[in-house]
Write a protein that holds these residues in place. Structure first.
Motif, PDB file in Angstrom:
ATOM      1  N   UNK A  38       0.838  -1.202   0.000  1.00 19.08           N
ATOM      2  CA  UNK A  38       0.000   0.000   0.000  1.00 19.08           C
ATOM      3  C   UNK A  38       0.871   1.250   0.000  1.00 19.08           C
ATOM      4  N   UNK A  39       1.914   1.265   0.816  1.00 23.39           N
ATOM      5  CA  UNK A  39       2.812   2.424   0.864  1.00 23.39           C
ATOM      6  C   UNK A  39       3.516   2.604  -0.478  1.00 23.39           C
ATOM      7  N   UNK A  40       3.990   1.508  -1.062  1.00 24.76           N
ATOM      8  CA  UNK A  40       4.643   1.584  -2.375  1.00 24.76           C
ATOM      9  C   UNK A  40       3.689   2.145  -3.421  1.00 24.76           C
ATOM     10  N   UNK A  41       2.450   1.686  -3.427  1.00 29.12           N
ATOM     11  CA  UNK A  41       1.457   2.188  -4.373  1.00 29.12           C
ATOM     12  C   UNK A  41       1.183   3.676  -4.140  1.00 29.12           C
ATOM     13  N   UNK A  42       1.034   4.067  -2.871  1.00 28.60           N
ATOM     14  CA  UNK A  42       0.681   5.450  -2.560  1.00 28.60           C
ATOM     15  C   UNK A  42       1.821   6.421  -2.866  1.00 28.60           C
ATOM     16  N   UNK A  43       3.045   5.987  -2.696  1.00 32.92           N
ATOM     17  CA  UNK A  43       4.182   6.899  -2.864  1.00 32.92           C
ATOM     18  C   UNK A  43       4.646   7.026  -4.315  1.00 32.92           C
ATOM     19  N   UNK A  45       3.237   8.900  -6.456  1.00 35.25           N
ATOM     20  CA  UNK A  45       2.970  10.281  -6.860  1.00 35.25           C
ATOM     21  C   UNK A  45       3.791  11.247  -6.004  1.00 35.25           C
ATOM     22  N   UNK A  46       4.319  12.266  -6.628  1.00 37.66           N
ATOM     23  CA  UNK A  46       5.135  13.265  -5.926  1.00 37.66           C
ATOM     24  C   UNK A  46       4.319  14.007  -4.874  1.00 37.66           C
ATOM     25  N   UNK A  47       3.054  14.269  -5.145  1.00 40.82           N
ATOM     26  CA  UNK A  47       2.220  14.995  -4.185  1.00 40.82           C
ATOM     27  C   UNK A  47       2.031  14.189  -2.902  1.00 40.82           C
ATOM     28  N   UNK A  48       1.896  12.879  -3.021  1.00 42.90           N
ATOM     29  CA  UNK A  48       1.761  12.031  -1.839  1.00 42.90           C
ATOM     30  C   UNK A  48       3.063  12.005  -1.047  1.00 42.90           C
ATOM     31  N   UNK A  49       4.180  11.965  -1.733  1.00 46.68           N
ATOM     32  CA  UNK A  49       5.480  11.985  -1.051  1.00 46.68           C
ATOM     33  C   UNK A  49       5.639  13.273  -0.257  1.00 46.68           C
ATOM     34  N   UNK A  50       5.307  14.398  -0.875  1.00 44.82           N
ATOM     35  CA  UNK A  50       5.412  15.687  -0.191  1.00 44.82           C
ATOM     36  C   UNK A  50       4.443  15.752   0.986  1.00 44.82           C
ATOM     37  N   UNK A  51       3.216  15.282   0.798  1.00 45.71           N
ATOM     38  CA  UNK A  51       2.239  15.288   1.884  1.00 45.71           C
ATOM     39  C   UNK A  51       2.672  14.436   3.060  1.00 45.71           C
ATOM     40  N   UNK A  54       5.515  16.262   4.902  1.00 50.87           N
ATOM     41  CA  UNK A  54       4.995  17.360   5.725  1.00 50.87           C
ATOM     42  C   UNK A  54       4.237  16.844   6.946  1.00 50.87           C
ATOM     43  N   UNK A  55       3.494  15.751   6.784  1.00 48.92           N
ATOM     44  CA  UNK A  55       2.774  15.185   7.924  1.00 48.92           C
ATOM     45  C   UNK A  55       3.741  14.691   8.992  1.00 48.92           C
ATOM     46  N   UNK A  56       4.792  13.979   8.600  1.00 46.61           N
ATOM     47  CA  UNK A  56       5.796  13.514   9.560  1.00 46.61           C
ATOM     48  C   UNK A  56       6.507  14.688  10.215  1.00 46.61           C
TER      49      UNK A  56
END
Length: 67
Positions: A38-43, A45-51, A54-56
Motif C-alpha cells: 500500500x505504501x509503495x502504491x501510494x508513494x 505520486x510526488x504529491x503524496x510523497x510531499x504530503x 509534511x505530515x511527519x
C-alpha cells in the motif's frame, strides 16, 4: 481516566488494528494488500510523497516542542 490515558489507548488500539490487518494480509495475499504494498502504491505520486513528508514533520515538530 485522563485524556492522556485515552489518547495512548486509542493509539495502541490503532496499532493493534494495523497489526491485525497486516497478519490477515500476510495470510491471504490475494485478498488483502500488505502495508508495504500500500505504501509503495501510494508513494508513486510526488504529491503524496510531499504530503507524507509534511505530515511527519508536523507530528515530529509537535512531539519535540512538547518535551
Amino acid at each position: 481516566m485522563t485524556s492522556y490515558v485515552v489518547t495512548v489507548a486509542a493509539y495502541l488500539g490503532v496499532l493493534g488494528l494495523a497489526l491485525a490487518v497486516e497478519v490477515v494480509a500476510f495470510a491471504t495475499p490475494r485478498l488483502w494488500a500488505s502495508f508495504g504494498q500500500v505504501v509503495t502504491w501510494a508513494l508513486r505520486r510526488r504529491s503524496t510523497q510531499l504530503g507524507l513528508l509534511l505530515a511527519w514533520w508536523w507530528l515530529g515538530w509537535h512531539w519535540v516542542t512538547q518535551r
